[in-house]
Design a protein around this motif. Structure first.
Motif, PDB file in Angstrom:
ATOM      1  N   ILE A  33     -23.917  11.333  36.602  1.00  0.00           N
ATOM      2  CA  ILE A  33     -22.575  11.692  37.047  1.00  0.00           C
ATOM      3  C   ILE A  33     -21.573  11.248  35.983  1.00  0.00           C
ATOM      4  O   ILE A  33     -21.581  10.095  35.544  1.00  0.00           O
ATOM      5  CB  ILE A  33     -22.238  11.017  38.392  1.00  0.00           C
ATOM      6  CG1 ILE A  33     -23.164  11.547  39.492  1.00  0.00           C
ATOM      7  CG2 ILE A  33     -20.770  11.259  38.769  1.00  0.00           C
ATOM      8  CD1 ILE A  33     -23.117  10.773  40.795  1.00  0.00           C
ATOM      9  N   VAL A  34     -20.759  12.197  35.554  1.00  0.00           N
ATOM     10  CA  VAL A  34     -19.695  11.872  34.615  1.00  0.00           C
ATOM     11  C   VAL A  34     -18.381  11.998  35.368  1.00  0.00           C
ATOM     12  O   VAL A  34     -18.152  12.999  36.051  1.00  0.00           O
ATOM     13  CB  VAL A  34     -19.706  12.833  33.408  1.00  0.00           C
ATOM     14  CG1 VAL A  34     -18.526  12.541  32.484  1.00  0.00           C
ATOM     15  CG2 VAL A  34     -21.019  12.725  32.652  1.00  0.00           C
ATOM     16  N   LYS A  76      -7.962   4.501  36.403  1.00  0.00           N
ATOM     17  CA  LYS A  76      -9.202   3.757  36.135  1.00  0.00           C
ATOM     18  C   LYS A  76      -9.777   3.116  37.398  1.00  0.00           C
ATOM     19  O   LYS A  76     -10.929   2.729  37.436  1.00  0.00           O
ATOM     20  CB  LYS A  76      -8.996   2.709  35.049  1.00  0.00           C
ATOM     21  CG  LYS A  76      -8.119   1.524  35.453  1.00  0.00           C
ATOM     22  CD  LYS A  76      -8.138   0.477  34.355  1.00  0.00           C
ATOM     23  CE  LYS A  76      -7.115  -0.623  34.537  1.00  0.00           C
ATOM     24  NZ  LYS A  76      -6.962  -1.180  35.896  1.00  0.00           N
ATOM     25  N   PHE A 135     -21.242   7.744  33.616  1.00  0.00           N
ATOM     26  CA  PHE A 135     -20.304   7.584  32.515  1.00  0.00           C
ATOM     27  C   PHE A 135     -18.893   7.857  33.013  1.00  0.00           C
ATOM     28  O   PHE A 135     -18.674   8.834  33.722  1.00  0.00           O
ATOM     29  CB  PHE A 135     -20.620   8.570  31.384  1.00  0.00           C
ATOM     30  CG  PHE A 135     -22.008   8.393  30.828  1.00  0.00           C
ATOM     31  CD1 PHE A 135     -22.331   7.293  30.040  1.00  0.00           C
ATOM     32  CD2 PHE A 135     -22.997   9.323  31.117  1.00  0.00           C
ATOM     33  CE1 PHE A 135     -23.620   7.128  29.546  1.00  0.00           C
ATOM     34  CE2 PHE A 135     -24.281   9.163  30.630  1.00  0.00           C
ATOM     35  CZ  PHE A 135     -24.602   8.062  29.844  1.00  0.00           C
ATOM     36  N   GLY A 136     -17.977   7.018  32.624  1.00  0.00           N
ATOM     37  CA  GLY A 136     -16.599   7.215  33.053  1.00  0.00           C
ATOM     38  C   GLY A 136     -15.681   7.406  31.862  1.00  0.00           C
ATOM     39  O   GLY A 136     -15.791   6.689  30.858  1.00  0.00           O
ATOM     40  N   ILE A 137     -14.824   8.395  31.948  1.00  0.00           N
ATOM     41  CA  ILE A 137     -13.783   8.564  30.935  1.00  0.00           C
ATOM     42  C   ILE A 137     -12.450   8.425  31.644  1.00  0.00           C
ATOM     43  O   ILE A 137     -12.139   9.206  32.552  1.00  0.00           O
ATOM     44  CB  ILE A 137     -13.880   9.949  30.247  1.00  0.00           C
ATOM     45  CG1 ILE A 137     -15.177  10.037  29.442  1.00  0.00           C
ATOM     46  CG2 ILE A 137     -12.656  10.188  29.367  1.00  0.00           C
ATOM     47  CD1 ILE A 137     -15.329  11.328  28.660  1.00  0.00           C
ATOM     48  N   VAL A 138     -11.683   7.413  31.252  1.00  0.00           N
ATOM     49  CA  VAL A 138     -10.350   7.268  31.828  1.00  0.00           C
ATOM     50  C   VAL A 138      -9.406   8.039  30.938  1.00  0.00           C
ATOM     51  O   VAL A 138      -9.187   7.687  29.778  1.00  0.00           O
ATOM     52  CB  VAL A 138      -9.924   5.788  31.900  1.00  0.00           C
ATOM     53  CG1 VAL A 138      -8.522   5.681  32.474  1.00  0.00           C
ATOM     54  CG2 VAL A 138     -10.897   5.004  32.758  1.00  0.00           C
ATOM     55  N   GLU A 191      -6.394  16.779  28.620  1.00  0.00           N
ATOM     56  CA  GLU A 191      -6.688  16.473  27.219  1.00  0.00           C
ATOM     57  C   GLU A 191      -8.190  16.434  26.987  1.00  0.00           C
ATOM     58  O   GLU A 191      -8.693  16.905  25.973  1.00  0.00           O
ATOM     59  CB  GLU A 191      -6.109  15.096  26.846  1.00  0.00           C
ATOM     60  CG  GLU A 191      -4.604  15.060  26.725  1.00  0.00           C
ATOM     61  CD  GLU A 191      -4.103  13.624  26.533  1.00  0.00           C
ATOM     62  OE1 GLU A 191      -4.818  12.827  25.867  1.00  0.00           O
ATOM     63  OE2 GLU A 191      -3.027  13.303  27.071  1.00  0.00           O
ATOM     64  N   VAL A 192      -8.902  15.836  27.961  1.00  0.00           N
ATOM     65  CA  VAL A 192     -10.324  15.568  27.762  1.00  0.00           C
ATOM     66  C   VAL A 192     -11.155  16.859  27.754  1.00  0.00           C
ATOM     67  O   VAL A 192     -11.984  17.063  26.865  1.00  0.00           O
ATOM     68  CB  VAL A 192     -10.860  14.603  28.850  1.00  0.00           C
ATOM     69  CG1 VAL A 192     -12.353  14.397  28.696  1.00  0.00           C
ATOM     70  CG2 VAL A 192     -10.118  13.275  28.799  1.00  0.00           C
ATOM     71  N   VAL A 249     -11.211  19.056  24.610  1.00  0.00           N
ATOM     72  CA  VAL A 249     -11.980  18.421  23.529  1.00  0.00           C
ATOM     73  C   VAL A 249     -13.474  18.562  23.808  1.00  0.00           C
ATOM     74  O   VAL A 249     -14.268  18.845  22.907  1.00  0.00           O
ATOM     75  CB  VAL A 249     -11.601  16.923  23.405  1.00  0.00           C
ATOM     76  CG1 VAL A 249     -12.434  16.252  22.318  1.00  0.00           C
ATOM     77  CG2 VAL A 249     -10.125  16.765  23.098  1.00  0.00           C
ATOM     78  N   MET A 250     -13.869  18.391  25.082  1.00  0.00           N
ATOM     79  CA  MET A 250     -15.291  18.542  25.419  1.00  0.00           C
ATOM     80  C   MET A 250     -15.784  19.941  25.100  1.00  0.00           C
ATOM     81  O   MET A 250     -16.847  20.120  24.508  1.00  0.00           O
ATOM     82  CB  MET A 250     -15.506  18.265  26.914  1.00  0.00           C
ATOM     83  CG  MET A 250     -15.604  16.800  27.246  1.00  0.00           C
ATOM     84  SD  MET A 250     -15.888  16.555  29.001  1.00  0.00           S
ATOM     85  CE  MET A 250     -17.659  16.795  29.082  1.00  0.00           C
ATOM     86  N   ARG A 253     -16.127  20.311  21.343  1.00  0.00           N
ATOM     87  CA  ARG A 253     -17.283  19.598  20.785  1.00  0.00           C
ATOM     88  C   ARG A 253     -18.602  20.284  21.165  1.00  0.00           C
ATOM     89  O   ARG A 253     -19.510  20.394  20.351  1.00  0.00           O
ATOM     90  CB  ARG A 253     -17.305  18.163  21.307  1.00  0.00           C
ATOM     91  CG  ARG A 253     -16.194  17.294  20.780  1.00  0.00           C
ATOM     92  CD  ARG A 253     -16.369  17.021  19.299  1.00  0.00           C
ATOM     93  NE  ARG A 253     -15.629  15.853  18.868  1.00  0.00           N
ATOM     94  CZ  ARG A 253     -14.337  15.846  18.541  1.00  0.00           C
ATOM     95  NH1 ARG A 253     -13.642  16.972  18.556  1.00  0.00           N
ATOM     96  NH2 ARG A 253     -13.731  14.733  18.171  1.00  0.00           N
ATOM     97  N   LEU A 254     -18.684  20.718  22.421  1.00  0.00           N
ATOM     98  CA  LEU A 254     -19.926  21.343  22.879  1.00  0.00           C
ATOM     99  C   LEU A 254     -20.146  22.678  22.180  1.00  0.00           C
ATOM    100  O   LEU A 254     -21.274  23.019  21.819  1.00  0.00           O
ATOM    101  CB  LEU A 254     -19.894  21.530  24.406  1.00  0.00           C
ATOM    102  CG  LEU A 254     -19.990  20.228  25.207  1.00  0.00           C
ATOM    103  CD1 LEU A 254     -19.552  20.450  26.651  1.00  0.00           C
ATOM    104  CD2 LEU A 254     -21.420  19.682  25.175  1.00  0.00           C
TER     105      LEU A 254
END
Lengths: 261, 396, 388
Positions: free
Chosen positions: B357-358, B364, B374-377, B382-383, B386-387, B390-391
């Motif tokens: 689970i992401v 936060k 995995f956690g992205i704060v 924005e995130v 970018v993902m 990158r992918l």
């Protein structure tokens, strides 16, 4: 046409949390709520009553305090209610439960349609509705998302499937279980609430139902719970750090390592 | 009836009080008491360190399973295509059958599906009971349950498992009720108690907050529906031998009370969440309907499906069929990416058994991070771009 | 605080709260933004029986009084006073009939109003007659068995949406305020039209329009009571309904306080939730004190009125003035507690602050209310022998 709605009182799941230190359940308050899916069943029953006339009767199997759940549905406009309650009913699996409810429904009698929520949120089995229909030897449709047409003799419904929906026609009397999509439940009314306060709700046990102890509760159940445990949590929580770009790069490489992408 | 407390062993520590979902336990005078609200769920048994709690004695019912043998898989088909869950059932069924030293059989009902029947052999089925008839083209609970019940009565398998799909969860309960046997819904784990030849069926309850292992000691067959995407798929072995047994169908002319008028497929260009290995979910953090485009873009990049929280569905941003959680669908993909959702308990119960689970959230302290691998704060606006970038770059 | 409500009153509170939480909260921002009349919510309130709280059972109501109605108004106002004014406004339109109407008028109009099938509205204000009701220029002249109405009413709550209007008109200009009368006019009557919907600072879900009468003829039977009592009808009705504005105010204050406290618990600065700072605590404490004091006054006023007391003007005015001044202050402070976020439309307190202002203005400005209270004091003390 009279409609019978099956209602279950369940513990409010939001109140159930895991104590991370002891890995046991913590209950916050002991509030019992009406199984949310049953509210859609109640609403659909009321809509049928508004269309075809007749009464909506709620039935529940549970401990004496399930009386509250029945009073609550009366405040929404249900006409009458019956509680099936007996110490002998405790520990019932879906088979024993459906046997008991089928007996209760039979004793109420005179119905054209039985409506249940698709499942109860405590057990999540979705088995009791179809099993009641089997015990009563009437047709049923599970997971109904729309009633297209209903008369006093037939019913045309849409059944939610994993890949779309089916359209089915069944003869009445029948049973359906309904999903959330079917309607938006109404609010209670003040007159309903006043009636709920004073109405007499009969309680039927094994003798009133004419059912033996061997058929109900734990004794009448085919299945037994032998172990209860708390599921493994994801203990490996990892908060990524750095700029957005940096976090995304870390994530992508970690998922790549795990062959997730 | 309630659980029993052995007052000699009970120390009055009160640990069991919290374990009871029904508030049935109190401690008075240093000993636990159970009142009549006890539902005999057994949740308190395991938490007692002193083994002071036991289930009440029940008069042992007579074993009614003599002569039942073999493991059956219900091979669900839709529009003539075998459902994906069937391969998982065959994989698991094979393991169970081998532990018991019995045959694994599949039951296939449909119209013009003989070719599909033969395809089940390389996946591990020793026998396939095939009923092939135009009347079985659509899924009709009444006809399907009649046939399956008759087959079970005739061939007496000890175990029958089916997918916990819309089809399985619709008609299997009718079959088990008619056979007066037990059925365990939506299992996530199956095993065999070899000594007693019992099927150990494990499933989540109370919205996934607890797991229960259930047996069906005296009735046969032991029946279970199994959650999709939990069991391993059967391996394919073209050299496997097996037998297709075609059974006749005598249901014509019978007075049916159920009539299937139409079967409509409704899947858009994206994968359904029930089937998906990857789900990208959006919540309230998306702020408005049009922002689901971001989620869809990420889903497309990863070949996944789009999920949603109840808040997003209730706001009318996306149809109900995408809703994950207690009042929506329970999913367990390999990868679940939760974007802009706080993680209400009702949502968590629908996705927390996903492999990875992401969580992406600006807050936060959002509970979603509790279950995340995995956690992205950060701000999803924005995130996610970018993902995607990158992918895509990675794909080349 | 426990106000020892009866079981039925608690039921009303619970039901209104449920509707506020589930049906109004989720849409209030949108209703405000779109300036949309909340018909969906009115339907829910109607099917829940709440529209009939203060009417006798013989007219399809629930037989409650001012207090029962105010309990519902308070709970709805916690979510949105733009909605609660639509709810309460119909009561204001119906009260002239309830208090002064003939049996026939009651039978004809009250059941539809009590069931929520039709909304009512009250038409008093004009361009040149607001606080000074004697300046009314809309005239009604008897012609055979009909009154012929000419003139324009301004800023009428529920205008265009309501079906039944009770309108104060001049039937005899020469007699000044003693020449005013109350008439019932139904929507759709020829010569009765509506002006454009006003653009308001707050309570934007509610409709506010002009009522335009141009040779509008209504049967003589539509006269409420007798000719010449229009001004008395207005005063008596407003005496009864002012605690409703108070109820709006305490609901609104409570809503603002709730938002401010939960925000202050969550918002962190300098590593701590801002509620741990005394400066914030004191603001919240003052908000809570004033809200509770206002509630105590409104509830007492309601109970006083429902006891059948005669001289209710003063208490009724006090409950309106005090609680609406509180609502203004509490909502301003709520915005302050939320800081920059409070000023943004993403948070509800900005709307609450805009909404609050009307409470100090409508159904008699707070200045006029103080006049009323002042005059009552003069009367009271004039009657006392010993003035100490």
């Amino acid at each position: 046409m009279n409609v019978i709605v099956c209602v279950k009182q369940v513990p409010e799941t939001t109140g159930v949390k895991i104590n991370k230190d002891t890995n046991t359940l913590i209950r916050e308050g002991t509030k019992g709520i009406i199984n949310p899916f049953d509210m859609y069943a109640v609403e659909e029953g009321l809509r049928i009553k508004e269309k075809l006339g007749g009464e909506v009767i709620a039935i529940s199997m549970g401990p004496p305090q399930a009386d509250e759940a029945l009073r609550e549905v009366i405040s929404y406009g249900v006409d009458d209610a019956v509680l099936l309650s007996d110490l002998a009913f405790a520990g019932a699996d879906t088979l024993a439960t459906s046997r008991t409810l089928a007996k209760g429904v039979k004793k109420v009698g005179g119905f054209g349609l039985i409506i249940c929520g698709k499942q109860a949120i405590d057990g999540d089995t979705a088995q009791v509705g179809p099993a009641i229909a089997e015990k009563l030897d009437i047709p049923y449709v599970a997971f109904v998302r729309k009633i297209r047409d209903i008369s006093n003799h037939t019913l045309v419904v849409e059944r939610m499937m994993d890949d779309g929906y089916d359209v089915l026609e069944v003869t009445l009397p029948a049973l359906i279980t309904v999903v959330k999509e079917i309607n938006e439940p109404r609010m209670p009314s003040l007159r309903g609430k006043m009636k709920a306060k004073s109405v007499d709700i009969p309680v039927w046990g094994i003798s009133e139902l004419g059912i033996s102890e061997e058929e109900v509760g734990l004794k009448g159940s085919a299945t037994q719970v032998i172990k209860i445990f708390t599921p493994q949590r994801h203990g490996n929580r990892e908060m990524l750090e750095g700029s957005v770009e940096k976090q995304v790069d870390q994530l992508v490489s970690r998922l790549d390592d795990m062959k997730m992408i | 009836m309630s659980v029993r407390i052995d007052i000699e062993l009970c120390t009055g520590c009160g640990v069991c009080i919290d374990s009871c979902l029904f508030g049935a336990i109190t401690v008075e005078d240093g000993v636990a008491h159970v009142d009549e609200t006890c539902n005999l769920c057994g949740a308190c048994l395991d938490v007692c360190d002193f083994y002071a709690i036991s289930m009440p004695d029940i008069k042992k019912t007579e074993f009614k399973g003599d002569g039942f043998k073999g493991v059956w898989v219900y091979a669900e088909q839709r529009n003539g295509k075998i459902a994906n869950v069937v391969l998982e059932l065959l994989g698991e069924g094979r393991i169970l059958a081998d532990k018991l030293g019995v045959d694994l059989s599949a039951v296939l009902l449909g119209d013009s599906i003989e070719r599909e029947a033969n395809e089940l052999i390389p996946y591990g089925a020793d026998k396939i009971y095939l009923v092939d008839d135009p009347l079985l083209k659509d899924f009709n609970d009444e006809i399907y349950s009649n046939i399956l019940t008759d087959l079970i009565k005739k061939y007496k398998p000890e175990i029958v498992i089916s997918g916990a799909t819309a089809v399985g969860r619709s008609f299997i309960p009718k079959v088990s009720a008619r056979l007066e046997t037990g059925l365990t819904a939506d299992c996530t784990g199956l095993d065999i108690d070899s000594e007693k030849r019992l099927l150990l069926q494990t499933r989540p309850a109370f919205g996934g907050n607890i797991m229960a292992t259930i047996i069906c000691p005296d009735m046969r067959p032991q029946m279970a529906t199994v959650r999709h995407k939990v069991m391993k798929k059967a391996s394919y072995d073209p050299k496997r031998k097996g037998e297709v047994i075609t059974k006749g169908f005598d249901g014509h002319g019978k007075n049916l009370r159920t009539n299937v008028l139409d079967a409509v497929e409704e899947i858009g260009d994206l994968v359904s969440i029930a089937e998906a290995d990857v789900i990208i979910s959006g919540g309230r953090g998306l702020q408005e309907a049009k922002n689901f485009k971001l989620i869809e873009e990420l889903a497309r990049t990863l070949g996944g499906a789009v999920g949603a929280s109840r808040a997003a569905v209730d706001a009318g941003w996306i149809p109900y069929s995408h809703q994950v959680g207690q009042t929506g669908k329970t999913v367990c993909p390999k990868l679940y990416i939760a974007c802009g959702m706080s993680g209400a308990v009702q949502h968590l119960v629908g996705m927390q058994s996903s492999d990875v689970i992401v969580a992406i959230n600006i807050d936060k302290d959002a509970p979603i991070f509790e279950v995340a691998s995995f956690g992205i704060v950060g701000d999803l606006f924005e995130v996610i771009p970018v993902m995607v970038e990158r992918l895509n770059k990675r794909k080349g | 605080m426990d106000y020892f409500l009866t079981e039925d009153q608690n039921m009303i509170k619970e039901l209104a709260r449920q509707i506020a939480d589930e049906k109004i909260m989720p849409v209030r921002a949108e209703l405000d933004e779109k300036e949309e009349f909340p018909w969906e919510i009115i339907k829910v309130l109607a099917s829940s029986d709440l529209m009939g709280l203060c009417y006798p059972e013989e007219y399809g109501g629930l037989g409650g009084g001012t207090f029962e109605n105010c309990i519902a108004v308070e709970e709805i106002s916690r979510a949105c006073i733009g909605v609660s004014v639509c709810f309460a406004g119909t009561g204001l339109g119906a009260y002239p009939i309830l208090l002064f109407g003939s049996e026939d008028q009651k039978k004809r109009y009250l059941p539809d109003i009590a069931s929520g099938r039709k909304l009512a509205a009250f038409g008093l204000t004009e361009a040149n007659a607001g606080s000074d009701a004697s300046g009314i220029q809309t005239s009604a002249v008897l012609d055979g068995d009909e009154y012929v109405i000419n003139g324009t009413k301004q800023w009428i709550t529920g205008g265009g949406e309501a079906e039944i209007y009770t309108v104060i008109v001049m039937t005899d200009k020469s007699r000044g305020s003693r020449g005013a009368s109350a008439l019932i006019v139904e929507k759709g009557t020829p010569g009765f039209t509506f002006g454009t919907k006003e653009k308001k600072m707050g309570i934007r879900a509610s409709a506010t329009t002009e009522l335009v009468f141009s040779n509008c003829r209504v049967p003589r039977d539509n006269l409420i009571g007798r000719a010449g009592i229009g001004f008395i009808v207005s005063m008596r009705v407003l005496d009864r309904t002012r605690p409703g504005i108070g109820a709006q105010a305490i609901g609104l204050s409570q809503g603002a306080l709730d938002t401010a406290v939960s925000y202050a618990r969550e918002r962190k600065q300098f590593g701590k939730p801002i509620i741990s700072f005394q400066a914030v605590q004191h603001m919240l404490a003052d908000m809570a004190i004033q809200t509770e004091a206002a509630r105590a006054l409104v509830y007492s006023a309601c109970r006083f009125i429902d006891s059948g007391a005669k001289n209710i003007s003063k208490v009724s005015a006090m409950s309106k003035v005090f609680s609406s001044d509180v609502a203004m202050k509490v909502t301003v402070d709520a915005v302050q507690v939320l800081g920059g976020y409070g000023y943004m439309r993403d948070y509800p307190v900005e709307k609450m602050m805009r909404d609050a202002k009307i409470l100090q203005i409508y159904e008699g400005t707070n200045q006029i209310q103080r006049n009323v209270i002042g005059q009552e004091l003069i009367k009271e003390y004039a009657g006392k022998k010993d003035n100490r």
